[in-house]
Motif scaffolding. Sequence first.
Motif, PDB file in Angstrom:
ATOM      1  N   UNK A   8     -29.238   5.622 132.306  1.00  0.00           N
ATOM      2  CA  UNK A   8     -29.279   5.900 130.783  1.00  0.00           C
ATOM      3  C   UNK A   8     -29.552   4.972 130.089  1.00  0.00           C
ATOM      4  N   UNK A   9     -29.049   3.727 130.234  1.00  0.00           N
ATOM      5  CA  UNK A   9     -29.216   2.625 129.139  1.00  0.00           C
ATOM      6  C   UNK A   9     -30.405   2.241 129.396  1.00  0.00           C
ATOM      7  N   UNK A  10     -30.867   1.622 130.923  1.00  0.00           N
ATOM      8  CA  UNK A  10     -32.414   1.290 130.868  1.00  0.00           C
ATOM      9  C   UNK A  10     -33.416   2.501 130.322  1.00  0.00           C
ATOM     10  N   UNK A  11     -33.167   3.556 130.468  1.00  0.00           N
ATOM     11  CA  UNK A  11     -34.259   4.618 129.800  1.00  0.00           C
ATOM     12  C   UNK A  11     -34.171   4.480 128.271  1.00  0.00           C
ATOM     13  N   UNK A  12     -32.737   4.421 127.741  1.00  0.00           N
ATOM     14  CA  UNK A  12     -32.797   4.126 126.373  1.00  0.00           C
ATOM     15  C   UNK A  12     -33.432   3.297 125.709  1.00  0.00           C
ATOM     16  N   UNK A  13     -33.025   2.079 126.553  1.00  0.00           N
ATOM     17  CA  UNK A  13     -33.845   0.613 125.744  1.00  0.00           C
ATOM     18  C   UNK A  13     -35.286   0.756 125.913  1.00  0.00           C
ATOM     19  N   UNK A  14     -35.813   1.375 127.209  1.00  0.00           N
ATOM     20  CA  UNK A  14     -37.092   1.482 127.299  1.00  0.00           C
ATOM     21  C   UNK A  14     -37.713   2.209 126.211  1.00  0.00           C
ATOM     22  N   UNK A  15     -37.311   3.400 125.819  1.00  0.00           N
ATOM     23  CA  UNK A  15     -37.802   4.239 124.983  1.00  0.00           C
ATOM     24  C   UNK A  15     -37.980   3.611 123.546  1.00  0.00           C
ATOM     25  N   UNK A  16     -36.605   3.022 123.215  1.00  0.00           N
ATOM     26  CA  UNK A  16     -36.661   2.337 121.893  1.00  0.00           C
ATOM     27  C   UNK A  16     -37.419   1.221 121.880  1.00  0.00           C
ATOM     28  N   UNK A  17     -37.654   0.445 122.867  1.00  0.00           N
ATOM     29  CA  UNK A  17     -38.631  -0.622 122.647  1.00  0.00           C
ATOM     30  C   UNK A  17     -40.200  -0.392 122.806  1.00  0.00           C
ATOM     31  N   UNK A  18     -40.396   0.738 123.456  1.00  0.00           N
ATOM     32  CA  UNK A  18     -41.760   1.012 123.746  1.00  0.00           C
ATOM     33  C   UNK A  18     -42.247   1.629 122.279  1.00  0.00           C
TER      34      UNK A  18
END
Length: 136
Positions: free
Chosen positions: A14-24
């Motif tokens: 969940x954290x990896x996905x959240x960071x990925x979405x925000x930074x993308x």
Amino acid sequence: MESLSILVVDDEPGIASLCSRILSRAGYQVTSYIDPHTAIEQVQVTHFDLLLVDIRMPEVDGFDVISRAKRSQPDIAVLVMTGFGTVETAIRALRQGVDGLLLKPFEKGEELVSAVEQALTDNRRKRDSARAQALR
């Protein structure tokens, strides 16, 4: 200008996905892994501008990921994420040349983007200063 690339390593999907979405959304090229072993392999063959890594992970801790990434890419910027912000963690991070520390959970996506931008800026300053020293 080419977008900067970020490697996210966190054992919590969940954290990896959240960071990925925000930074993308912020315009970065993001690659994320929940397995630190895979991330270590990837950092040896692919250039990244910044490593965003969780400290506490099973099997391989974030500090090990940092040291292996720095061996492959000495100029990589490093931002550490932790839910356990202690003075000891901060001191160890500084000794490993980390460019920033972000406490989890972060409230807003802007907090993550701001921390990434600051880590990239600090890393660039360190590199520029080292080059200037070398020229002297």
